[in-house]
Motif scaffolding. Sequence first.
Motif, short mmCIF file in Angstrom:
data_model
loop_
_atom_site.label_atom_id
_atom_site.label_comp_id
_atom_site.label_asym_id
_atom_site.label_seq_id
_atom_site.Cartn_x
_atom_site.Cartn_y
_atom_site.Cartn_z
N GLU A 79 0.79 -1.27 -0.07
CA GLU A 79 0.13 -0.03 0.01
C GLU A 79 0.63 1.35 0.06
N GLU A 80 1.71 1.13 0.90
CA GLU A 80 2.70 2.39 1.08
C GLU A 80 4.05 2.04 1.59
N ILE A 81 5.07 2.66 0.99
CA ILE A 81 6.37 2.51 1.95
C ILE A 81 6.94 3.88 2.56
N ILE A 82 7.23 4.19 3.73
CA ILE A 82 7.47 5.47 4.15
C ILE A 82 9.13 5.22 4.94
N PHE A 83 9.74 6.12 4.28
CA PHE A 83 11.21 6.05 5.04
C PHE A 83 11.40 7.05 6.11
N ILE A 84 11.78 6.64 7.16
CA ILE A 84 11.73 7.33 8.41
C ILE A 84 13.38 7.69 8.62
N SER A 85 13.68 8.98 8.81
CA SER A 85 14.99 9.20 8.88
C SER A 85 15.18 9.24 10.43
N LYS A 86 16.60 9.29 10.86
CA LYS A 86 16.72 9.38 12.50
C LYS A 86 16.31 10.75 12.70
N ALA A 87 16.35 11.80 12.26
CA ALA A 87 15.71 13.02 12.57
C ALA A 87 14.48 13.16 12.69
N MET A 88 13.51 12.23 11.57
CA MET A 88 12.29 12.12 11.69
C MET A 88 11.82 11.52 12.84
N ALA A 89 12.52 10.32 13.15
CA ALA A 89 12.16 9.75 14.43
C ALA A 89 12.29 10.23 15.75
N GLU A 128 8.43 2.22 7.14
CA GLU A 128 7.23 1.90 7.58
C GLU A 128 6.66 1.26 6.42
N VAL A 129 6.38 -0.12 6.39
CA VAL A 129 5.68 -0.62 5.15
C VAL A 129 4.04 -0.95 5.60
N VAL A 130 3.21 -0.45 4.75
CA VAL A 130 1.86 -0.74 5.01
C VAL A 130 1.35 -1.72 3.94
N PRO A 131 1.25 -3.13 4.42
CA PRO A 131 0.89 -4.08 3.27
C PRO A 131 -0.37 -3.88 2.65
N LEU A 132 -0.84 -4.54 1.43
CA LEU A 132 -2.22 -4.32 1.08
C LEU A 132 -3.12 -5.03 1.94
N GLN A 133 -4.54 -4.75 1.59
CA GLN A 133 -5.44 -5.18 2.37
C GLN A 133 -5.60 -7.03 1.87
N THR A 134 -5.02 -7.24 0.79
CA THR A 134 -5.08 -8.57 0.42
C THR A 134 -4.06 -9.41 1.32
N LEU A 135 -3.15 -8.70 1.86
CA LEU A 135 -1.99 -9.35 2.51
C LEU A 135 -2.21 -9.16 4.11
N ARG A 136 -3.09 -9.67 4.44
CA ARG A 136 -3.41 -9.57 6.00
C ARG A 136 -3.33 -10.97 6.75
N GLY A 137 -3.39 -11.94 6.15
CA GLY A 137 -3.57 -13.26 6.84
C GLY A 137 -2.20 -13.54 7.74
N TYR A 138 -2.23 -14.35 8.76
CA TYR A 138 -1.18 -14.28 9.78
C TYR A 138 0.24 -14.88 9.14
N ASN A 139 -0.19 -15.80 8.51
CA ASN A 139 0.94 -16.61 7.99
C ASN A 139 1.92 -15.79 6.75
N GLN A 140 0.88 -14.90 6.03
CA GLN A 140 1.59 -14.12 5.06
C GLN A 140 2.21 -12.95 5.64
N ILE A 141 1.69 -12.46 6.54
CA ILE A 141 2.44 -11.12 7.34
C ILE A 141 3.68 -11.67 7.92
N LYS A 142 3.76 -12.84 8.35
CA LYS A 142 5.01 -13.65 9.20
C LYS A 142 5.92 -13.76 7.99
N LEU A 143 5.52 -14.28 6.82
CA LEU A 143 6.50 -14.76 5.81
C LEU A 143 7.11 -13.31 5.19
N PHE A 144 6.22 -12.14 5.07
CA PHE A 144 6.61 -10.92 4.52
C PHE A 144 7.72 -10.38 5.58
#
Lengths: 232, 295
Positions: free
Chosen positions: B86-96, B124-140
């Motif tokens: 869904e989305e990939i957000i890079f958080i720098s040390k300063a932003m954190a 920060e990686v926001v997975p797609l709605q289709t990738l919400r199963g426990y096993n899929q998230i674990k693999l990811f």
Amino acid sequence: MAENMNSDNTMIEMIKVSRTYKPNITALSDISFSIKTGEMFFLIGRSGAGKTTLLKLICNMEVPTKGLIEVAGHNINQLKGNDLAHLRQKIGVAYQDFKLLSDRTVAENIAISMEVSCKKPRAIKQQVRDLLDQLLLTDKHNTITSELSRGEQQRVALARAVANSPRLILVDEPTGNLDAATTKQVMDLLNRSKQSGATIVIATHDASIYQQSKHRVMELQNGAIHSLTKGA
Amino acid sequence: MNFWFAVFRQAGRNLRQTWTSQLMTFLTVSLSVLIFAFFYLIYTNMLGAGDRLSDDLRLIVYLEEEPGTEMKEQLRRKIENFDDVEEIIFISKAMAYERFAAQLGDDSDVLADMPEDFLPASIEVVPLQTLRGYNQIKLFSEYLASLPGTEKVQYGQEWVERFYYFTRLLTIVVLLSGTLLILTATFMVAYTIRLTIMGRRDELELLKLVGATNSYIRTPFLIEGILQGFMGSIIGLSALYGLFRWISLHFAGPGILNLFQFNFFSFQVTLIIVLGSISLCSLGSYSSIRKFLKI
């Protein structure tokens, strides 16, 4: 079915009918006779001669070991399901053991044969009252049948047999438990049914009801026809 | 006399004659519907809650060092190679550091002595709605952890895992209570109808002799089964609704129930439960008629 009952002149046809019970008891052997539509027919003979078995075969309570039985032109042993049910609605049977529902009232017992034909409740009530009046049972309308005497139970069984205006009435020992006056009431009722076109078959020991009559009388002896009078 | 009037009157007679066993069957069916519907209600609400919580699901990939522009692109490609996200957000040390300070609010002065780069850079990686199963998230998450320069991946593993096993357990409970409903509805009704048939043997025999059709004799027993199923499910569901209302009233306010937004069944689901109960009880009735009512 009703058309056949009216148009065919023969109501009952039996050709070489036998009935054997296990292990090897012959109740009826090679019985052949016909009964015309609208006829009153007496069946006599000693106990165990085969009268009741013959009536049971005619209404398909039992099946013959061999031979042909036709009722209103239909081989009754080949009828099944709704065809058999509709034919039975046109046959009224007063059984020797009455077959009354002992926990129901007299009126309910008589009404049952009309209820299965889906008659209107008002017509059923009227017919029940008329029959009770004719059989001198007016005051027994709401009495549970187990509280009646044998003679009263016998008349209720007869009332149920004629209630649905059947085209064929089978009666097994209708006067066995009755006095002379009540016997006359019962025979009057059966004669009225005959006059309205019904065929009546009466199995009896009671000589007083057939001796003076002009109707045919068939005597059974040991499961075979002993004699068959011609009638008037 | 109308056919239906006659068969309904006969069904009424049956119910009156064997009312004690009818009552027992009725209570058993009601209780089975109540137990099944209770667990099914919890199950559907937990699934709904799981869906809502998974909307906020994101995997945090902590990096060993701040990635350059080139490396950011490389990491983005590698992440997207596994699956679309869904989305990939890079958080720098300063932003954190800024985010952390914002979260602390009035207490942010505790960071005064800390260097601004003491927090690690992350993705920060926001997975797609289709990738919400426990096993899929674990693999990811395992895939993300295997990427070079990755220190650690976090997504609330423990919570997700517990939730996953809890819903698995609920699935089993729902299946078991469903089986209980099937068994009680079919067998209890079949047994009661059998008792009625046995008790009315003489009358059924007489009905046949006076010319009652098969449907005239059988339909009242079928109506009996349908009534058992209908009344049993209505009472069972009404009891559950009463319980649901009571819990909603007594546990209202900020609590776990509000977090999960508990809802009762929709009209369609209620209808399906009622129809299911009617079908099962009719099936029980039909099997007894076939077995013990030979015409």
